[in-house]
Design a protein around this motif. Structure first.
Motif, mmCIF file in Angstrom:
data_model
loop_
_atom_site.group_PDB
_atom_site.id
_atom_site.type_symbol
_atom_site.label_atom_id
_atom_site.label_comp_id
_atom_site.label_asym_id
_atom_site.label_seq_id
_atom_site.Cartn_x
_atom_site.Cartn_y
_atom_site.Cartn_z
ATOM 1 N N LEU A 87 -50.771 20.921 -10.296
ATOM 2 C CA LEU A 87 -51.641 20.136 -9.423
ATOM 3 C C LEU A 87 -52.771 19.439 -10.177
ATOM 4 C CD1 LEU A 87 -52.199 19.283 -6.511
ATOM 5 C CD2 LEU A 87 -53.589 21.350 -6.241
ATOM 6 N N PRO A 88 -53.464 20.086 -11.151
ATOM 7 C CA PRO A 88 -54.534 19.363 -11.870
ATOM 8 C C PRO A 88 -54.024 18.165 -12.672
ATOM 9 C CG PRO A 88 -54.767 21.727 -12.171
ATOM 10 C CD PRO A 88 -53.430 21.504 -11.532
ATOM 11 N N MET A 89 -52.747 18.154 -13.044
ATOM 12 C CA MET A 89 -52.210 17.025 -13.807
ATOM 13 C C MET A 89 -52.084 15.772 -12.953
ATOM 14 S SD MET A 89 -49.250 19.120 -15.882
ATOM 15 C CE MET A 89 -48.629 17.588 -16.592
ATOM 16 N N TYR A 90 -51.845 15.959 -11.644
ATOM 17 C CA TYR A 90 -51.642 14.819 -10.764
ATOM 18 C C TYR A 90 -52.867 14.518 -9.908
ATOM 19 C CZ TYR A 90 -46.758 15.507 -12.034
ATOM 20 O OH TYR A 90 -45.586 15.645 -12.740
ATOM 21 N N VAL A 91 -53.736 15.484 -9.716
ATOM 22 C CA VAL A 91 -54.951 15.270 -8.916
ATOM 23 C C VAL A 91 -56.145 15.718 -9.755
ATOM 24 C CG1 VAL A 91 -56.107 15.699 -6.713
ATOM 25 C CG2 VAL A 91 -53.602 15.764 -6.842
ATOM 26 N N PRO A 92 -56.642 14.878 -10.644
ATOM 27 C CA PRO A 92 -57.793 15.260 -11.492
ATOM 28 C C PRO A 92 -59.102 15.186 -10.718
ATOM 29 C CG PRO A 92 -57.075 13.042 -12.009
ATOM 30 C CD PRO A 92 -56.113 13.533 -10.995
ATOM 31 N N HIS A 93 -59.481 16.314 -10.130
ATOM 32 C CA HIS A 93 -60.708 16.382 -9.335
ATOM 33 C C HIS A 93 -61.387 17.707 -9.645
ATOM 34 C CE1 HIS A 93 -63.380 16.547 -5.790
ATOM 35 N NE2 HIS A 93 -63.256 15.233 -5.785
ATOM 36 N N PRO A 94 -62.736 17.742 -9.656
ATOM 37 C CA PRO A 94 -63.428 19.010 -9.962
ATOM 38 C C PRO A 94 -63.066 20.145 -9.006
ATOM 39 C CG PRO A 94 -64.948 17.175 -10.147
ATOM 40 C CD PRO A 94 -63.683 16.613 -9.569
ATOM 41 N N VAL A 95 -62.934 19.820 -7.709
ATOM 42 C CA VAL A 95 -62.587 20.866 -6.749
ATOM 43 C C VAL A 95 -61.189 21.406 -7.039
ATOM 44 C CG1 VAL A 95 -62.229 21.380 -4.309
ATOM 45 C CG2 VAL A 95 -64.087 19.864 -5.008
ATOM 46 N N VAL A 96 -60.271 20.502 -7.372
ATOM 47 C CA VAL A 96 -58.919 20.932 -7.721
ATOM 48 C C VAL A 96 -58.941 21.797 -8.977
ATOM 49 C CG1 VAL A 96 -56.624 20.127 -8.366
ATOM 50 C CG2 VAL A 96 -57.908 18.923 -6.604
#
Length: 247
Positions: A87-96
């Motif tokens: 998930l962090p590879m496709y959605v780079p967000h601090p919450v993620v």
């Protein structure tokens, strides 16, 4: 309706006695497998050993006949691992990133839990106590492990009883949690803490009556014995570790 500690421990013993795995392992072997899996998986580079720990947990579940657990372990690990690493590879967000970090630790706990659940579901407190005494484990660890093995199932039963009582009064469920989160937590934790204190006192008295804190060494009715199944389990675990290192 709450379950008394004596009845819960008796039910725990009967359940452990009824669950007869195809290959019965000595409680010392099960404890060593849990300890080794925990040390390896929770190490800084323990991510690579997660598949081996999952395979070991699935094999133990198959040996025990726990088909639901054998299926749930890889499915849960795959789902949590997807959140942790993909998930962090496709959605780079601090919450993620925060969620992924928590999921990364959770997938390790799932891998360890598969091996630990086999120990808890197939070993009675008396068997574990006799095995730890035979292994010359210090009395403080032996008593703590025996009390924990009796305490956890009782607390889970008490938590279910409190939750059912809340549902009957119309103050439980996800709806009530979303509308009044603080009040719902208070209504759940206060009775559970009070029940836990009562259960702890009863289990302490039961432990003293059973002689867990006595200076003399009690005699086990069924002394633990290491057999061929224990050697096979250790060889399988060592083989999984070697394959992981070489891979």
């Amino acid at each position: 309706m709450t379950t008394s500690p004596v009845a819960a421990s008796r039910e725990r013993t009967v359940t452990a006695a009824r669950s007869r795995p195809a290959l019965r392992l000595d409680p010392r072997t099960k404890a060593v497998l849990v300890l080794a899996t925990s040390l390896v998986v929770m190490a800084p580079e323990g991510v690579s050993f997660i598949p081996a720990a999952l395979v070991l947990g699935v094999l133990l579940a198959f040996n025990e006949g726990a088909w639901v657990r054998a299926l749930a372990l890889p499915v849960a690990a795959a789902g949590i691992g997807t959140i942790a690493y993909l998930l962090p590879m496709y959605v780079p967000h601090p919450v993620v990133g925060v969620v992924a970090t928590m999921a990364a630790y959770l997938v390790r706990l799932v891998a360890i839990g598969g091996v630990a659940l086999h120990l808890m579901s197939t070993t009675s407190p008396m068997e574990l106590t006799a095995a730890l005494r035979a292994a010359r484990v210090p009395r403080a660890i032996t008593v703590s492990a025996a009390v924990m093995l009796r305490f956890l199932p009782t607390i889970i039963a008490e938590a279910r009883a409190v939750y059912d009582a809340m549902r009957l009064r119309g103050i439980g469920g996800w709806g009530g949690m979303l509308r009044h989160p603080v009040l719902s937590i208070e209504r759940f934790t206060v009775p559970l803490i009070a029940s836990s204190l009562r259960v702890a006192e009863d289990l302490s008295a039961s432990a003293l009556l059973r002689g867990l804190g006595s200076a003399s060494r009690p005699t086990a009715m069924r002394p633990p014995r290491l057999g061929a199944a224990d050697g096979a389990a250790v060889l399988v675990a060592a083989g999984l570790a070697v394959v992981t290192v070489l891979w």
